[in-house]
Design a protein around this motif. Sequence first.
Motif, PDB file in Angstrom:
ATOM      1  N   PHE A 169       1.446  -1.170  -0.046  1.00  0.00           N
ATOM      2  CA  PHE A 169      -0.026   0.122   0.293  1.00  0.00           C
ATOM      3  C   PHE A 169       0.331   0.898   0.083  1.00  0.00           C
ATOM      4  N   ARG A 170       0.613   2.114  -0.548  1.00  0.00           N
ATOM      5  CA  ARG A 170       2.076   3.227  -1.284  1.00  0.00           C
ATOM      6  C   ARG A 170       1.300   4.186  -1.913  1.00  0.00           C
ATOM      7  N   LYS A 171       1.306   5.358  -2.177  1.00  0.00           N
ATOM      8  CA  LYS A 171       0.508   6.146  -2.717  1.00  0.00           C
ATOM      9  C   LYS A 171       1.286   6.228  -4.312  1.00  0.00           C
ATOM     10  N   LEU A 172       1.088   6.198  -4.569  1.00  0.00           N
ATOM     11  CA  LEU A 172       1.189   6.384  -5.790  1.00  0.00           C
ATOM     12  C   LEU A 172       1.048   7.812  -6.572  1.00  0.00           C
ATOM     13  N   ALA A 173       0.380   8.661  -6.765  1.00  0.00           N
ATOM     14  CA  ALA A 173       0.271   9.403  -7.456  1.00  0.00           C
ATOM     15  C   ALA A 173      -0.535  10.665  -6.810  1.00  0.00           C
ATOM     16  N   GLU A 174      -0.641  12.237  -6.848  1.00  0.00           N
ATOM     17  CA  GLU A 174      -1.733  12.915  -6.580  1.00  0.00           C
ATOM     18  C   GLU A 174      -1.888  14.355  -7.573  1.00  0.00           C
ATOM     19  N   GLY A 175      -2.855  13.973  -7.584  1.00  0.00           N
ATOM     20  CA  GLY A 175      -3.520  15.053  -8.909  1.00  0.00           C
ATOM     21  C   GLY A 175      -4.038  16.721  -7.981  1.00  0.00           C
ATOM     22  N   GLY A 176      -4.682  17.102  -9.245  1.00  0.00           N
ATOM     23  CA  GLY A 176      -5.458  18.713  -8.354  1.00  0.00           C
ATOM     24  C   GLY A 176      -6.560  18.218  -7.610  1.00  0.00           C
ATOM     25  N   PHE A 177      -7.197  16.690  -7.116  1.00  0.00           N
ATOM     26  CA  PHE A 177      -8.612  16.683  -6.377  1.00  0.00           C
ATOM     27  C   PHE A 177      -8.430  16.040  -5.821  1.00  0.00           C
ATOM     28  N   ASN A 178      -7.138  14.801  -6.115  1.00  0.00           N
ATOM     29  CA  ASN A 178      -7.421  13.450  -4.994  1.00  0.00           C
ATOM     30  C   ASN A 178      -5.704  12.793  -5.238  1.00  0.00           C
ATOM     31  N   ARG A 179      -5.902  12.187  -4.218  1.00  0.00           N
ATOM     32  CA  ARG A 179      -4.013  11.758  -4.179  1.00  0.00           C
ATOM     33  C   ARG A 179      -4.380   9.911  -4.475  1.00  0.00           C
ATOM     34  N   ILE A 180      -4.305   9.299  -5.645  1.00  0.00           N
ATOM     35  CA  ILE A 180      -3.950   8.029  -4.897  1.00  0.00           C
ATOM     36  C   ILE A 180      -2.466   6.717  -4.769  1.00  0.00           C
ATOM     37  N   PHE A 181      -3.503   5.680  -4.311  1.00  0.00           N
ATOM     38  CA  PHE A 181      -2.876   4.918  -3.657  1.00  0.00           C
ATOM     39  C   PHE A 181      -2.689   3.311  -4.736  1.00  0.00           C
ATOM     40  N   LEU A 182      -1.177   2.977  -4.735  1.00  0.00           N
ATOM     41  CA  LEU A 182      -1.497   0.541  -5.085  1.00  0.00           C
ATOM     42  C   LEU A 182      -1.414  -0.026  -4.344  1.00  0.00           C
ATOM     43  N   VAL A 183      -2.858  -0.645  -4.210  1.00  0.00           N
ATOM     44  CA  VAL A 183      -2.645  -1.979  -2.851  1.00  0.00           C
ATOM     45  C   VAL A 183      -2.435  -2.922  -4.544  1.00  0.00           C
ATOM     46  N   THR A 184      -1.558  -3.540  -3.962  1.00  0.00           N
ATOM     47  CA  THR A 184      -0.780  -4.694  -4.474  1.00  0.00           C
ATOM     48  C   THR A 184      -1.267  -6.253  -3.043  1.00  0.00           C
ATOM     49  N   LEU A 185      -1.428  -7.271  -4.219  1.00  0.00           N
ATOM     50  CA  LEU A 185      -1.634  -8.384  -2.983  1.00  0.00           C
ATOM     51  C   LEU A 185      -1.062  -9.526  -2.898  1.00  0.00           C
ATOM     52  N   ASP A 186      -0.634 -10.227  -2.496  1.00  0.00           N
ATOM     53  CA  ASP A 186       0.133 -11.580  -3.010  1.00  0.00           C
ATOM     54  C   ASP A 186       0.353 -12.800  -4.042  1.00  0.00           C
ATOM     55  N   THR A 187      -1.192 -12.552  -4.288  1.00  0.00           N
ATOM     56  CA  THR A 187      -1.674 -12.763  -5.900  1.00  0.00           C
ATOM     57  C   THR A 187      -0.190 -12.222  -6.582  1.00  0.00           C
ATOM     58  N   GLY A 188      -0.506 -11.306  -6.785  1.00  0.00           N
ATOM     59  CA  GLY A 188       0.479  -9.805  -7.597  1.00  0.00           C
ATOM     60  C   GLY A 188      -0.885  -9.035  -8.508  1.00  0.00           C
TER      61      GLY A 188
END
Length: 566
Positions: A61-80
């Motif tokens: 679980f990490r921050k992937l990007a930030e835009g003008g109105f939203n914060r984007i997080f990348l979520v990874t499962l153990d399955t890939g």
Amino acid sequence: MLDPKSLMKDLESELFNYTTGRFLANDALRLRERRHVFDIPGLFSIIAKALHCKTEEIVGFRKLAEGGFNRIFLVTLDTGLQLVARIPYPILIPKAYALASEVATMDFLRSKGLPIPKVYAYSFTSKNEAETEYILMEYVEGTDLSQIWFDLKEDETISLMDQLAKVESTMMSISFPAGGSIYYARDLKELSGNEGMPLEEENEGIPLDEQIKSISLEKERFCIGPDVSVPLWYGRREQLDVFRGPYEDAKSVLVTGAKKELAYLDQFGSPRVPYQHFRREYYNYEKQPPSDHAKNLRRYLRLAPFLVPEDDSLSAFCIRHPDVTDSNLKVSTDSSGLQILSILDWQYAVVLPLFLHAGMPDVIQNEEDEVSRSMIKPKLPDDFDKLPEEKQEWEMELLRGRLVHYHYNLSTAVYNRIHHKGLVYPLNTFRRRIFNHAIAVWEGETIKLLYALIDMVSGWPSFAKDGTPCPVVFTEDEIAAAEKLYQALAQADMSEKTLRDNVGYGAETWVPVAHYEEAKAFGQEIKRRTLEACAEDEETTEEVYAVVDANWPLDDMDEKELEEYK
């Protein structure tokens, strides 16, 4: 195994704060507007339910990007498997409507075969385990076009423009019974108590009021509801009980924004200095009355019906991506060639008449360039090989901008004739321009709308070919005064652009974090030199010096003054 509780221990973590950039003016306020603490264990629980897995299976679980109105997080499962969690900042408006509409728009357009990420789950309220609004969606592998945008070869540019034109053709060919934004019927009912306009072909030809009365939530999945365009909701406008759609026809679209702004000025309007600092000098740094803008809005409302094109096909409702940019396109760059994989960020997408949607994306259009306007196939100068290296680089960048513009036009003419018809329709650029000025949030000025109104009145026969007298008249003195102010403000805008280019800041005085200290210092140095030049000018009084000092655009603005614009 990732422990979500451990991620909550540091509430000053980058997960909750804006870390992509800083702001040269009102930095603390801008960062505070973008700070948002949410319940990460709760979000993990929501993700597990949406994907039918256990929270223990979430390993990344990490921050992937930030835009003008939203914060984007990348979520990874153990399955890939990876997915995106998008969480809005507190400043997103109108938050619930915008989020609900975006999810439904993505689902609706995806069902039409368009390359759009799948949504797994969402909430347009914070009343959930994560204590925040969110969208969980498919993570699309690929390259952001922005990473290679300036390095595209001509054959890649041609291929990309062809693909984009085909996607836009599919999108803009979808017919709609009304204008506004797309929602799930159940969501709109919860948000507003209104059932909107159902999206079903058999409703064609049935009057709007009858369709709204007869809709059954059990049968209808998608509907058209209020327009989520920011100017209709910005600040205290959200409190107004005004009509925002669904729109029955083009005329309704054209007048709604102006009526909204008139309602705002009537209820909340008060004198204020122009928001743009460099332009204040030409208003003698004085507060401007809202009555001037209200007068021009009423003039616009008298002229608006004549903006509807004679060709009915140009008034047909259609949808288009709200902001086609290189950062919103995911592409593949493997041996099979450049391919569009996904189109991202559908926030604020709206169904509007074709003539208001027709136009080249900002990242592509190159109208300031004479060669691009003439649609002559661009090429490098004949003596290119003899030019100095610096001049060659400049010519290559000039060619790149011309090629993108040229091939987008050609591709649109071939693959998206609907859009091309709107692009070449007489005065269509003007129709969009005056509409945008009328719907815009009042920021202490009315000159852009006034100038457009004068243009329309002066070219009246082009809009009323049946000889109808123009319902608005301007005196020669009004026209002369508007022209004088408009030209002066153009110089002010050039001065602001020069400062922006020299210091290197963007919208809201944004700069990358790494550039902040240097840009802040350089901005203050330019201010010092400006004040020094004022002091050396014998005609500069102490009062004028103080006013220039107080209105420097890279200084913090009083938060109460900022609030006036909301």
